[in-house]
Design a protein around this motif. Structure first.
Motif, short mmCIF file in Angstrom:
data_model
loop_
_atom_site.label_atom_id
_atom_site.label_comp_id
_atom_site.label_asym_id
_atom_site.label_seq_id
_atom_site.Cartn_x
_atom_site.Cartn_y
_atom_site.Cartn_z
N PRO A 50 -7.90 -1.15 -8.11
CA PRO A 50 -6.67 -1.44 -8.86
C PRO A 50 -6.92 -1.50 -10.36
O PRO A 50 -7.97 -1.97 -10.79
N GLU A 51 -5.95 -1.04 -11.12
CA GLU A 51 -6.07 -1.14 -12.58
C GLU A 51 -4.68 -1.27 -13.18
O GLU A 51 -3.69 -0.91 -12.54
N TYR A 52 -4.63 -1.82 -14.40
CA TYR A 52 -3.37 -1.85 -15.13
C TYR A 52 -3.10 -0.43 -15.62
O TYR A 52 -3.93 0.19 -16.28
N ALA A 53 -1.91 0.10 -15.28
CA ALA A 53 -1.61 1.50 -15.59
C ALA A 53 -1.50 1.72 -17.10
O ALA A 53 -1.88 2.78 -17.61
N THR A 54 -1.00 0.71 -17.83
CA THR A 54 -0.88 0.81 -19.29
C THR A 54 -1.31 -0.53 -19.87
O THR A 54 -1.40 -1.53 -19.13
N ASP A 55 -1.53 -0.57 -21.17
CA ASP A 55 -1.94 -1.83 -21.82
C ASP A 55 -0.93 -2.93 -21.56
O ASP A 55 -1.28 -4.11 -21.49
N GLY A 56 0.33 -2.57 -21.46
CA GLY A 56 1.38 -3.58 -21.32
C GLY A 56 1.79 -3.85 -19.89
O GLY A 56 2.74 -4.61 -19.65
N SER A 57 1.12 -3.25 -18.92
CA SER A 57 1.52 -3.45 -17.53
C SER A 57 1.31 -4.90 -17.10
O SER A 57 0.24 -5.47 -17.35
N ALA A 58 2.28 -5.45 -16.42
CA ALA A 58 2.16 -6.82 -15.90
C ALA A 58 1.45 -6.82 -14.56
O ALA A 58 0.80 -7.81 -14.20
N GLY A 59 1.58 -5.74 -13.83
CA GLY A 59 1.07 -5.72 -12.46
C GLY A 59 -0.05 -4.71 -12.26
O GLY A 59 -0.15 -3.71 -12.97
N LEU A 60 -0.88 -5.04 -11.28
CA LEU A 60 -1.93 -4.12 -10.81
C LEU A 60 -1.43 -3.53 -9.50
O LEU A 60 -1.08 -4.27 -8.57
N ASP A 61 -1.40 -2.21 -9.41
CA ASP A 61 -0.90 -1.61 -8.18
C ASP A 61 -1.90 -1.80 -7.04
O ASP A 61 -3.10 -1.60 -7.21
N LEU A 62 -1.37 -2.22 -5.90
CA LEU A 62 -2.19 -2.39 -4.69
C LEU A 62 -1.99 -1.17 -3.79
O LEU A 62 -0.86 -0.69 -3.63
N ARG A 63 -3.08 -0.69 -3.22
CA ARG A 63 -3.03 0.54 -2.43
C ARG A 63 -3.21 0.25 -0.94
O ARG A 63 -3.90 -0.70 -0.57
N ALA A 64 -2.62 1.10 -0.13
CA ALA A 64 -2.70 0.95 1.33
C ALA A 64 -4.07 1.39 1.80
O ALA A 64 -4.41 2.58 1.73
N CYS A 65 -4.85 0.44 2.29
CA CYS A 65 -6.21 0.75 2.76
C CYS A 65 -6.12 0.98 4.27
O CYS A 65 -6.52 0.14 5.08
N LEU A 66 -5.54 2.11 4.61
CA LEU A 66 -5.25 2.46 6.00
C LEU A 66 -6.25 3.49 6.50
O LEU A 66 -6.81 4.26 5.72
N ALA A 67 -6.46 3.51 7.83
CA ALA A 67 -7.32 4.54 8.43
C ALA A 67 -6.59 5.88 8.47
O ALA A 67 -7.20 6.94 8.35
N GLU A 68 -5.28 5.82 8.66
CA GLU A 68 -4.47 7.04 8.73
C GLU A 68 -3.07 6.71 8.22
O GLU A 68 -2.70 5.53 8.13
N PRO A 69 -2.28 7.75 7.88
CA PRO A 69 -0.92 7.47 7.39
C PRO A 69 -0.14 6.64 8.42
O PRO A 69 -0.37 6.75 9.62
N LEU A 70 0.76 5.83 7.90
CA LEU A 70 1.51 4.91 8.76
C LEU A 70 3.00 5.15 8.55
O LEU A 70 3.50 5.04 7.42
N THR A 71 3.69 5.52 9.63
CA THR A 71 5.13 5.76 9.52
C THR A 71 5.90 4.51 9.89
O THR A 71 5.68 3.93 10.95
N LEU A 72 6.76 4.10 8.97
CA LEU A 72 7.63 2.94 9.20
C LEU A 72 9.02 3.45 9.56
O LEU A 72 9.67 4.14 8.77
N ARG A 73 9.45 3.11 10.75
CA ARG A 73 10.81 3.47 11.15
C ARG A 73 11.80 2.58 10.42
O ARG A 73 11.44 1.49 9.95
N PRO A 74 13.07 3.00 10.32
CA PRO A 74 14.07 2.13 9.68
C PRO A 74 14.05 0.75 10.32
O PRO A 74 14.03 0.63 11.55
N GLY A 75 13.97 -0.27 9.51
CA GLY A 75 13.98 -1.65 10.01
C GLY A 75 12.60 -2.19 10.36
O GLY A 75 12.44 -3.38 10.59
N GLU A 76 11.58 -1.31 10.40
CA GLU A 76 10.25 -1.74 10.84
C GLU A 76 9.47 -2.42 9.70
O GLU A 76 9.62 -2.06 8.53
N THR A 77 8.63 -3.39 10.07
CA THR A 77 7.76 -4.08 9.13
C THR A 77 6.33 -4.01 9.64
O THR A 77 6.09 -4.24 10.83
#
Ligand SMILES: O=c1ccn([C@H]2C[C@H](O)[C@@H](COP(=O)(O)OP(=O)(O)OP(=O)(O)O)O2)c(=O)[nH]1
Ligand SMILES: [Mg+2]
Length: 153
Positions: free
Chosen positions: A22-49
């Motif tokens: 993770p890194e701050y995308a710009t000097d003024g960014s408030a947030g660090l982007d978090l990435r999905a550390c998945l083994a494979e792509p994950l499909t979320l159906r409508p309504g799914e969590t």
């Protein structure tokens, strides 16, 4: 601007290689982007969590700080991908893996790719309260008015 030190552990050896750290995308960014550390792509159906690991843990250690996990505006607005808990609060004494609850509140399925930026982490100041029990408050302008008491316009 000087930045605060934050202890972080890498829990998955793809972090820093296949999945960027993770890194701050710009000097003024408030947030660090978090990435999905998945083994494979994950499909979320409508309504799914689904709870998605990040491959990272942090130890904030200072009770005067916390971290919040917030949605990314583009994912939320365009694709309906927000957080199952709406906002994630990371305690200063939490040492487990940072997890992101991804909720597809939209009406079409959405596939989260491996390493995709799914949410953002923001460090925030915290003030812990020490309750002082009283029977009366000093009067304020608002008093007990709330929930629209000041009108709409
Ligand atoms: O989106 C989130 C929210 C929380 N957490 C972790 C860090 C946090 O410190 C811990 C507990 O979160 P919280 O206090 O919000 O959950 P709880 O349901 O009250 O669990 P607990 O009983 O463990 O406090 O879970 C995450 O990894 N991601
Ligand atoms: Mg809790």
């Amino acid at each position: 601007m000087s930045k605060r030190k934050l202890q972080v552990k890498i829990l998955d050896d793809r972090i820093g290689t296949a999945i960027p750290f993770p890194e701050y995308a710009t000097d003024g960014s408030a947030g660090l982007d978090l990435r999905a550390c998945l083994a494979e792509p994950l499909t979320l159906r409508p309504g799914e969590t689904q709870l998605i690991p990040t491959g990272l843990s942090i130890h904030i250690a200072d009770p005067a700080l916390a971290a919040m996990i917030l949605p990314r505006s583009g994912l939320g607005h365009k694709h309906g991908i927000v957080l199952g808990n709406l906002v994630g609060l990371i305690d200063s004494d939490y040492q487990g893996e940072l997890m992101v609850s991804c909720w597809n509140r939209g009406s079409t399925e959405f596939t989260v790719d491996v390493g995709e930026r799914i949410a953002q982490l923001v460090l925030v100041p915290v003030v812990q309260a020490d309750f002082e029990l009283v029977t009366e408050f000093t009067d304020s302008d608002r008093g007990e008015g709330g929930f629209g008491s000041t009108g709409r316009q």
